[in-house]
Structure formats: structure tokens, C-alpha cells
Scaffold this motif. Structure first.
Motif, PDB file in Angstrom:
ATOM      1  N   ALA A  37      -2.151  16.440  -8.275  1.00 29.73           N
ATOM      2  CA  ALA A  37      -1.181  16.674  -7.205  1.00 29.73           C
ATOM      3  C   ALA A  37       0.133  17.197  -7.773  1.00 29.73           C
ATOM      4  CB  ALA A  37      -0.957  15.389  -6.420  1.00 29.73           C
ATOM      5  N   CYS A  38       0.579  16.628  -8.881  1.00 28.62           N
ATOM      6  CA  CYS A  38       1.805  17.120  -9.517  1.00 28.62           C
ATOM      7  C   CYS A  38       1.633  18.555  -9.980  1.00 28.62           C
ATOM      8  CB  CYS A  38       2.183  16.213 -10.688  1.00 28.62           C
ATOM      9  SG  CYS A  38       2.775  14.571 -10.205  1.00 28.62           S
ATOM     10  N   ALA A  39       0.493  18.865 -10.553  1.00 29.64           N
ATOM     11  CA  ALA A  39       0.233  20.242 -10.986  1.00 29.64           C
ATOM     12  C   ALA A  39       0.240  21.206  -9.807  1.00 29.64           C
ATOM     13  CB  ALA A  39      -1.098  20.311 -11.726  1.00 29.64           C
ATOM     14  N   ASP A  40      -0.293  20.783  -8.670  1.00 29.64           N
ATOM     15  CA  ASP A  40      -0.327  21.636  -7.480  1.00 29.64           C
ATOM     16  C   ASP A  40       1.080  22.063  -7.052  1.00 29.64           C
ATOM     17  OD1 ASP A  40      -3.058  21.423  -7.379  1.00 29.64           O
ATOM     18  OD2 ASP A  40      -3.111  19.998  -5.709  1.00 29.64           O
ATOM     19  N   ILE A  55      -0.263   2.655 -10.133  1.00 26.20           N
ATOM     20  CA  ILE A  55      -1.360   2.190  -9.281  1.00 26.20           C
ATOM     21  C   ILE A  55      -1.052   0.763  -8.821  1.00 26.20           C
ATOM     22  CG2 ILE A  55      -3.810   1.574  -9.231  1.00 26.20           C
ATOM     23  CD1 ILE A  55      -4.305   3.846 -11.217  1.00 26.20           C
ATOM     24  N   GLY A  56      -1.226   0.544  -7.534  1.00 25.81           N
ATOM     25  CA  GLY A  56      -0.901  -0.750  -6.948  1.00 25.81           C
ATOM     26  C   GLY A  56       0.345  -0.706  -6.092  1.00 25.81           C
ATOM     27  N   LEU A  57       1.235   0.253  -6.379  1.00 25.55           N
ATOM     28  CA  LEU A  57       2.387   0.449  -5.520  1.00 25.55           C
ATOM     29  C   LEU A  57       1.953   1.196  -4.265  1.00 25.55           C
ATOM     30  CD1 LEU A  57       5.032   1.648  -8.152  1.00 25.55           C
ATOM     31  CD2 LEU A  57       4.666  -0.677  -7.307  1.00 25.55           C
ATOM     32  N   GLY A  58       2.768   1.137  -3.221  1.00 28.83           N
ATOM     33  CA  GLY A  58       2.532   1.992  -2.077  1.00 28.83           C
ATOM     34  C   GLY A  58       2.601   3.444  -2.510  1.00 28.83           C
ATOM     35  N   LEU A  59       1.886   4.331  -1.824  1.00 39.19           N
ATOM     36  CA  LEU A  59       1.762   5.710  -2.278  1.00 39.19           C
ATOM     37  C   LEU A  59       3.118   6.396  -2.391  1.00 39.19           C
ATOM     38  CD1 LEU A  59      -0.087   8.005  -3.134  1.00 39.19           C
ATOM     39  CD2 LEU A  59      -0.297   8.658  -0.727  1.00 39.19           C
ATOM     40  N   HIS A  60       3.995   6.226  -1.418  1.00 40.62           N
ATOM     41  CA  HIS A  60       5.300   6.888  -1.477  1.00 40.62           C
ATOM     42  C   HIS A  60       6.077   6.428  -2.710  1.00 40.62           C
ATOM     43  CE1 HIS A  60       9.543   7.694  -0.586  1.00 40.62           C
ATOM     44  NE2 HIS A  60       9.112   8.672   0.200  1.00 40.62           N
ATOM     45  N   ASP A  61       6.125   5.120  -2.941  1.00 41.33           N
ATOM     46  CA  ASP A  61       6.843   4.595  -4.106  1.00 41.33           C
ATOM     47  C   ASP A  61       6.210   5.072  -5.402  1.00 41.33           C
ATOM     48  OD1 ASP A  61       8.452   3.289  -2.324  1.00 41.33           O
ATOM     49  OD2 ASP A  61       7.617   1.297  -2.687  1.00 41.33           O
ATOM     50  N   GLY A  79       2.126  13.647  -1.463  1.00 42.07           N
ATOM     51  CA  GLY A  79       1.126  12.711  -0.983  1.00 42.07           C
ATOM     52  C   GLY A  79      -0.072  13.407  -0.360  1.00 42.07           C
ATOM     53  N   LEU A  80       0.166  14.483   0.352  1.00 42.81           N
ATOM     54  CA  LEU A  80      -0.945  15.238   0.956  1.00 42.81           C
ATOM     55  C   LEU A  80      -1.844  15.829  -0.116  1.00 42.81           C
ATOM     56  CD1 LEU A  80       0.845  17.083   3.894  1.00 42.81           C
ATOM     57  CD2 LEU A  80      -0.792  15.198   4.067  1.00 42.81           C
ATOM     58  N   ARG A  81      -1.243  16.331  -1.182  1.00 44.94           N
ATOM     59  CA  ARG A  81      -2.054  16.903  -2.273  1.00 44.94           C
ATOM     60  C   ARG A  81      -2.842  15.794  -2.976  1.00 44.94           C
ATOM     61  NH1 ARG A  81      -3.840  20.866  -1.071  1.00 44.94           N
ATOM     62  NH2 ARG A  81      -4.604  21.109  -3.200  1.00 44.94           N
ATOM     63  N   TYR A  86      -8.119  12.985  -3.854  1.00 40.46           N
ATOM     64  CA  TYR A  86      -8.793  11.688  -3.841  1.00 40.46           C
ATOM     65  C   TYR A  86      -9.966  11.679  -2.870  1.00 40.46           C
ATOM     66  CZ  TYR A  86      -9.603   6.693  -3.697  1.00 40.46           C
ATOM     67  OH  TYR A  86     -10.199   5.458  -3.765  1.00 40.46           O
ATOM     68  N   PHE A  87      -9.751  12.145  -1.654  1.00 42.23           N
ATOM     69  CA  PHE A  87     -10.815  12.092  -0.653  1.00 42.23           C
ATOM     70  C   PHE A  87     -11.983  13.000  -1.021  1.00 42.23           C
ATOM     71  CE2 PHE A  87      -7.401  10.814   2.590  1.00 42.23           C
ATOM     72  CZ  PHE A  87      -7.633   9.474   2.344  1.00 42.23           C
ATOM     73  N   ALA A  88     -11.720  14.023  -1.828  1.00 42.28           N
ATOM     74  CA  ALA A  88     -12.796  14.912  -2.253  1.00 42.28           C
ATOM     75  C   ALA A  88     -13.739  14.242  -3.241  1.00 42.28           C
ATOM     76  CB  ALA A  88     -12.213  16.178  -2.872  1.00 42.28           C
ATOM     77  N   SER A  89     -13.271  13.166  -3.882  1.00 48.25           N
ATOM     78  CA  SER A  89     -14.080  12.551  -4.948  1.00 48.25           C
ATOM     79  C   SER A  89     -14.343  11.068  -4.756  1.00 48.25           C
ATOM     80  CB  SER A  89     -13.375  12.751  -6.303  1.00 48.25           C
ATOM     81  OG  SER A  89     -13.187  14.116  -6.586  1.00 48.25           O
ATOM     82  N   GLN A  90     -13.783  10.442  -3.722  1.00 50.57           N
ATOM     83  CA  GLN A  90     -13.889   8.997  -3.599  1.00 50.57           C
ATOM     84  C   GLN A  90     -15.326   8.503  -3.427  1.00 50.57           C
ATOM     85  OE1 GLN A  90     -12.009   7.302  -0.149  1.00 50.57           O
ATOM     86  NE2 GLN A  90     -12.707   8.912   1.223  1.00 50.57           N
ATOM     87  N   HIS A  91     -16.215   9.372  -2.953  1.00 45.80           N
ATOM     88  CA  HIS A  91     -17.613   8.962  -2.779  1.00 45.80           C
ATOM     89  C   HIS A  91     -18.286   8.639  -4.105  1.00 45.80           C
ATOM     90  CE1 HIS A  91     -17.795  13.284  -3.657  1.00 45.80           C
ATOM     91  NE2 HIS A  91     -19.010  13.068  -4.106  1.00 45.80           N
ATOM     92  N   GLN A  92     -17.686   9.062  -5.215  1.00 43.82           N
ATOM     93  CA  GLN A  92     -18.267   8.817  -6.535  1.00 43.82           C
ATOM     94  C   GLN A  92     -17.952   7.412  -7.048  1.00 43.82           C
ATOM     95  OE1 GLN A  92     -16.668  11.854  -9.101  1.00 43.82           O
ATOM     96  NE2 GLN A  92     -17.211  13.521  -7.702  1.00 43.82           N
TER      97      GLN A  92
END
Length: 225
Positions: A37-40, A55-61, A79-81, A86-92
Motif C-alpha cells: 500500500a505504501c508503494a502504491d 499489527i494489532g492497532l486500529g487500521l488508521h492508527d 487504507g483503501l490500498r 489484503y482482500f485479494a489474498s486473505q483466502h490463503q
């Protein structure tokens, strides 16, 4: 198969688990998605350790921490990126080996089981559905409906929901955010070393155990919880 002694007095009525990196083997994917996401957005890409730390913090924080040069108004864009990757790979993803057996042991002993996570409500619901655990937990709290760790609000709300005092509550997590939340809420804690944070960081906290595997965690819970 573990034999359950239902007559033995128990120490904890409510056992609260973090999700990512504690029950769900998702640390590497989350860190990688933060980096992508940062690279995007052409931002400096954090190291794996820097990405895993939040990891473990709220996404915005979490994203504000790893991208300090990003204008606050653009954090939702980051966050959108992140969600896209994440949603593209979470099934793994899957639970850590032995997790189902450990939860079944605790349920058989009639502990209240709960989740306190930095995930969003939508994200946690999708993850629970993916691993067919929606009916296992008696309560759940997410960062978008309370306060981000290490604020104790998640634990405080869960304790009120079940009428359990802090001394009868156990928090289990893989980050210092989880352990500090437990301190702030006045509960006992266990750290697991196979998640996002290096176990050396746990020495500053009064944990009952640093577990190096789910099997070790289950053995301790069977003997002491």
C-alpha cells in the motif's frame, strides 16, 4: 486427546484472544500488504519489522504510524490500498495448527471466550466466517467500534458484558499493544512469540507465560486457566 477436568477450580472465567498473529496466521500477509500500500502511494516502504510492529492497532492508527509523512487527510486512501491487497489474498490464510483443539478444550471447561482485535468489524466477521468460528466466541470487539489498543476499552466492555472482574480475565496476544492493553485494564496476560512482535519486547510486561507454540499455550491453559 486432552482430558478435561471439569471439577478443578479455574482461575479465569473470561479468556480473550487477539486475532491476527495469535490465532490466525496472518502476520506476514498484513505486513506485506502495508508495504504494498505504501508503494502504491509512492511513500517510503517500511521494513517488515516496522510494518509488523503496528499489527494489532486500529487500521488508521497503524497506517498513520508507518507513513508519518503522509498528510492525515490521505490516510483513508492508504487504507483503501491496504484493503485492496489484503482482500485479494486473505483466502490463503488459516488458523495456527492446534487452535481448534485449544478452543474446544476451553469451551468444554465453560470459559467465556472472546476476541479483541485491531481488525474492523467487517474484517473480523469475514475472517471468522472463513475459518467457521463464528459460533465459538461468546463476544468480540473490534477497533472501529471501540478504541484502538492499547486503550483498555475493548477489554473493559467485554468484562462488563459477561460480568467478569479483571482478576478473572486473561488476555492472550502476540504484541506489546495487547500486553499494554491488559495492564491498562488490570487483567492477566499471556504473550505468544510466533506472531508480529519479537519476544524480547515482552520482558517489560508481567506476563504469566511467553508461549512459543499453540501446543505450549494449550498445555498452560489446561493446567492453570
Amino acid at each position: 486427546m486432552t482430558t478435561v477436568d471439569t471439577n478443578r477450580p479455574r482461575q479465569f472465567d473470561l479468556v480473550v484472544f487477539d486475532w491476527d498473529g495469535t490465532l490466525f496466521d496472518s502476520t506476514a500477509l498484513i505486513a506485506g500488504c502495508i508495504q504494498a500500500a505504501c508503494a502504491d502511494l509512492s511513500l517510503p516502504v517500511p521494513s517488515r519489522e516496522e510494518a509488523a510492529y503496528v499489527i494489532g492497532l486500529g487500521l488508521h492508527d497503524a497506517l498513520a504510524h508507518v507513513a508519518p509523512t503522509l498528510e492525515p487527510a490521505r490516510v483513508p486512501e492508504l487504507g483503501l490500498r491496504y484493503r485492496h491487497h489484503y482482500f485479494a489474498s486473505q483466502h490463503q490464510l488459516s488458523l495456527f495448527e492446534g487452535t481448534l483443539e485449544m478452543l474446544a478444550m476451553l469451551k468444554a471447561r465453560q470459559h467465556w471466550l472472546a476476541v479483541a482485535t485491531g481488525k474492523s468489524r467487517q474484517g473480523l466477521n469475514e475472517a471468522l466466517q472463513h475459518v467457521q468460528l463464528r459460533d465459538v466466541f461468546d463476544g468480540t470487539r473490534t477497533a472501529d467500534e471501540t478504541r484502538s489498543k492499547p486503550n483498555p476499552q475493548m477489554l473493559m466492555e467485554l468484562m462488563r458484558e459477561f460480568g467478569v472482574e479483571p482478576e478473572r480475565t486473561l488476555m492472550i496476544g502476540d504484541t506489546t499493544h495487547d500486553l499494554q492493553m491488559a495492564v491498562n485494564a488490570g487483567t492477566a496476560s499471556i504473550a505468544v512469540s510466533y506472531g508480529a512482535h519479537e519476544p524480547a519486547a515482552f520482558a517489560a510486561f508481567p506476563t504469566r507465560l511467553v508461549a512459543h507454540s499453540v501446543a505450549e499455550l494449550q498445555d498452560w491453559l489446561h493446567a492453570h486457566a
